[in-house]
Design a protein around this motif. Structure first.
Motif, PDB file in Angstrom:
ATOM      1  N   GLU A 179       0.825  -1.209   0.000  1.00 14.64           N
ATOM      2  CA  GLU A 179       0.000   0.000   0.000  1.00 14.64           C
ATOM      3  C   GLU A 179       0.861   1.261   0.000  1.00 14.64           C
ATOM      4  O   GLU A 179       0.580   2.218  -0.732  1.00 14.64           O
ATOM      5  N   VAL A 180       1.891   1.246   0.838  1.00 13.19           N
ATOM      6  CA  VAL A 180       2.777   2.413   0.917  1.00 13.19           C
ATOM      7  C   VAL A 180       3.507   2.614  -0.403  1.00 13.19           C
ATOM      8  O   VAL A 180       3.632   3.742  -0.905  1.00 13.19           O
ATOM      9  N   VAL A 181       3.986   1.523  -1.002  1.00 14.56           N
ATOM     10  CA  VAL A 181       4.717   1.624  -2.270  1.00 14.56           C
ATOM     11  C   VAL A 181       3.790   2.100  -3.388  1.00 14.56           C
ATOM     12  O   VAL A 181       4.182   2.921  -4.219  1.00 14.56           O
ATOM     13  N   LEU A 182       2.565   1.613  -3.413  1.00 15.89           N
ATOM     14  CA  LEU A 182       1.611   2.082  -4.424  1.00 15.89           C
ATOM     15  C   LEU A 182       1.316   3.567  -4.277  1.00 15.89           C
ATOM     16  O   LEU A 182       1.191   4.296  -5.270  1.00 15.89           O
ATOM     17  N   LEU A 183       1.222   4.029  -3.043  1.00 17.30           N
ATOM     18  CA  LEU A 183       1.019   5.457  -2.799  1.00 17.30           C
ATOM     19  C   LEU A 183       2.219   6.270  -3.286  1.00 17.30           C
ATOM     20  O   LEU A 183       2.061   7.300  -3.960  1.00 17.30           O
ATOM     21  N   GLU A 184       3.410   5.800  -2.985  1.00 15.77           N
ATOM     22  CA  GLU A 184       4.626   6.486  -3.453  1.00 15.77           C
ATOM     23  C   GLU A 184       4.693   6.503  -4.974  1.00 15.77           C
ATOM     24  O   GLU A 184       5.070   7.508  -5.576  1.00 15.77           O
ATOM     25  N   LEU A 185       4.336   5.378  -5.592  1.00  5.47           N
ATOM     26  CA  LEU A 185       4.347   5.326  -7.054  1.00  5.47           C
ATOM     27  C   LEU A 185       3.369   6.330  -7.661  1.00  5.47           C
ATOM     28  O   LEU A 185       3.674   6.958  -8.679  1.00  5.47           O
ATOM     29  N   SER A 186       2.226   6.491  -7.052  1.00  2.20           N
ATOM     30  CA  SER A 186       1.269   7.464  -7.585  1.00  2.20           C
ATOM     31  C   SER A 186       1.816   8.893  -7.481  1.00  2.20           C
ATOM     32  O   SER A 186       1.653   9.691  -8.398  1.00  2.20           O
ATOM     33  N   PHE A 187       2.485   9.210  -6.361  1.00  2.00           N
ATOM     34  CA  PHE A 187       3.096  10.541  -6.220  1.00  2.00           C
ATOM     35  C   PHE A 187       4.223  10.749  -7.231  1.00  2.00           C
ATOM     36  O   PHE A 187       4.321  11.806  -7.869  1.00  2.00           O
ATOM     37  N   ILE A 188       5.051   9.743  -7.392  1.00  2.00           N
ATOM     38  CA  ILE A 188       6.171   9.863  -8.329  1.00  2.00           C
ATOM     39  C   ILE A 188       5.673  10.028  -9.749  1.00  2.00           C
ATOM     40  O   ILE A 188       6.163  10.877 -10.504  1.00  2.00           O
TER      41      ILE A 188
END
Length: 81
Positions: free
Chosen positions: A66-75
């Motif tokens: 979940e955290v990585v998916l959130l970071e990917l969306s920001f990036i």
């Protein structure tokens, strides 16, 4: 009567003229500096995205996913801008 061209004062045989500041930024150099900065930011974001995608591919933990998916969306949104 013909006009003759009078030679001007002799300049030194150097790259910069007297009174010229070689460190002064021109409009072109300012744009180039800004472009280099943007390119560095893009490269950094691409590395972050590649690392996040690798982590997403490897991890089994749902919280980390979940955290990585959130970071990917920001990036990805930053890269689109």
């Amino acid at each position: 009567m013909t006009d003759s061209v009078r030679p001007g004062p002799q300049r030194e045989n150097s790259y910069f003229h007297k009174g010229c500041n070689p460190y002064a930024q021109t409009g072109r150099s300012k744009l180039q500096t800004h472009r280099v900065s943007l390119n560095q930011q893009i490269i950094k974001a691409m590395r972050l995205r590649a690392g996040a995608e690798n982590l997403l591919r490897v991890t089994d933990n749902t919280r980390v996913r979940e955290v990585v998916l959130l970071e990917l969306s920001f990036i990805n949104s930053n890269l689109q801008l």
